[in-house]
Scaffold this active site. Sequence first.
Site, mmCIF file in Angstrom:
data_model
loop_
_atom_site.group_PDB
_atom_site.id
_atom_site.type_symbol
_atom_site.label_atom_id
_atom_site.label_comp_id
_atom_site.label_asym_id
_atom_site.label_seq_id
_atom_site.Cartn_x
_atom_site.Cartn_y
_atom_site.Cartn_z
ATOM 1 N N ARG A 1 -3.984 5.231 2.019
ATOM 2 C CA ARG A 1 -5.268 5.596 1.402
ATOM 3 C C ARG A 1 -5.983 4.398 0.809
ATOM 4 O O ARG A 1 -7.175 4.209 1.021
ATOM 5 C CB ARG A 1 -5.081 6.678 0.344
ATOM 6 C CG ARG A 1 -4.931 8.076 0.934
ATOM 7 C CD ARG A 1 -4.459 9.061 -0.089
ATOM 8 N NE ARG A 1 -3.224 8.600 -0.688
ATOM 9 C CZ ARG A 1 -3.122 8.152 -1.908
ATOM 10 N NH1 ARG A 1 -4.159 8.105 -2.695
ATOM 11 N NH2 ARG A 1 -1.955 7.736 -2.356
ATOM 12 N N LYS B 1 10.175 -14.125 8.797
ATOM 13 C CA LYS B 1 10.836 -15.359 9.231
ATOM 14 C C LYS B 1 11.201 -16.223 8.029
ATOM 15 O O LYS B 1 11.662 -17.353 8.199
ATOM 16 C CB LYS B 1 9.908 -16.161 10.149
ATOM 17 C CG LYS B 1 9.532 -15.463 11.427
ATOM 18 C CD LYS B 1 8.597 -16.364 12.227
ATOM 19 C CE LYS B 1 7.859 -15.585 13.291
ATOM 20 N NZ LYS B 1 6.657 -16.310 13.736
ATOM 21 N N HIS C 1 -3.200 -1.969 -10.804
ATOM 22 C CA HIS C 1 -3.960 -1.455 -9.664
ATOM 23 C C HIS C 1 -5.390 -1.295 -10.178
ATOM 24 O O HIS C 1 -5.878 -0.193 -10.366
ATOM 25 C CB HIS C 1 -3.357 -0.114 -9.234
ATOM 26 C CG HIS C 1 -3.875 0.410 -7.931
ATOM 27 N ND1 HIS C 1 -4.697 -0.314 -7.095
ATOM 28 C CD2 HIS C 1 -3.684 1.606 -7.313
ATOM 29 C CE1 HIS C 1 -4.983 0.420 -6.032
ATOM 30 N NE2 HIS C 1 -4.381 1.587 -6.145
#
Lengths: 155, 304
Positions: B52, B81, B130
């Site tokens: 989302r 890697k 956030h």
Amino acid sequence: MGNIQGKQMVVSAIQNGTVIDHIPSKNLFKVISILKLENIDTQITFGLNLESKKLGSKAIIKIADKFFMQDEINKIAILAPEAKLSIIKDYQIVEKKVLTCPDQVQGITRCFNPKCVTNHQNITPKFTVIEKSPNVSLRCEYCEKITDFEHFKFI
Amino acid sequence: MNKAKSLVSITDFDVEEYLKILELAAKFEANSYRNVLNGRVIASLFFEPSTRTRLSFESAINRLGGRVIGFSDIETTSSTKGETLHDTIKIISNYCDLIVMRHPLEGAAKFASEVANVPIINAGDGANQHPTQTLLDMYSITKTQGTLSNLSIALIGDLKYGRTVHSLIMAMKHFNPTFHLVAPPELALPNEYKTILKENNIPFYEHTDMSSVLNEVDIVYMTRVQKERFSDLMEYEKTKNTYILRNEMLAHTKANMKILHPLPRVNEIQQDVDENPKAYYFEQARNGVFTRQAIISYLLQLNV
């Protein structure tokens, strides 16, 4: 012999240099490591588990012919906030220095948060000191979590 | 060269900037398709999946006329890697004008902002920050209430680990709110946030039951109470039904009251609430696109 006259010295006096007293016993070796004393080639003597009214048990370090810059010495403030520094010249205390806990701490201790990026990548941990006494606590500049005195893991 | 301004933590913006973002978001809501990026390239780096949030950002970029490069799965990158985050960010910042990133490690976006020479938008760093969620929450609040100031807000559910709750407190503390904190004792708001509320003279009241609070508040901000957060599963079983919002509980709530949720929800808001005009969480998600358009435009100093 000025200030030390009449006292029995547990750790022998130095002619010139720095005395760091009132270090909590358990933090002595961390203080030695932070000040990088292992790289100094002048005489260093220390006493450990000495009786202290204030700390219960204290340590003392005497370093001949070595004088620290204030910001260098402030690094140990997070470990030994009560520590006292005396500058010795010709067996006399010529100056007493008080430690000032810095506002920022870099590269001394790890972040307590196992999910912090600094514990997974090659990043020097940086902290803002959010509490200075009685015990120091640090806020990580990266993950914003708080690491308190009991959880310091020295680098 | 001045370091590009990033949005890593909600506290990276001041009050003036919050208001600027909300003003821009309203402009984008009025007219969402504006070619202000004009082909500029935005990197969307999702080191952990989040459908989302990623699609919301990508929709925002596309509406602004930008192009998206990036990945949504770490398995397809050189990190597997053994490439360091430092090198990944350093290289990709040469390829784009702005980086949107989500990373499972806390503080990763802050570190990226030190390494990159383009702005970083933190789309979530572990359980830490956030900030675009908080700004879209603020946009949703101001849009439904006509103001950010002097509101009574109930924060319900997991107040201990819920990063959206912590960030919302940090942002809303500037607007004289009253908080009602509703959580089981195990998931109460951490003391550091209570201290911040006290220092800012913000009234807050702690409750373990939401029913006494619902009728008093302007905003109900629901979060999910997750089973894995409980050390004592008996405690979870006892409390799990206490933090579920049902339609019949809304009968005597204020006319202007709106229910927000950062989503995804599981069962903490029952589906019978969805049809109630007070349910706002789906529109809240829609507001996310406009808010992200606003944030990108602001950080790149685009003329809107």
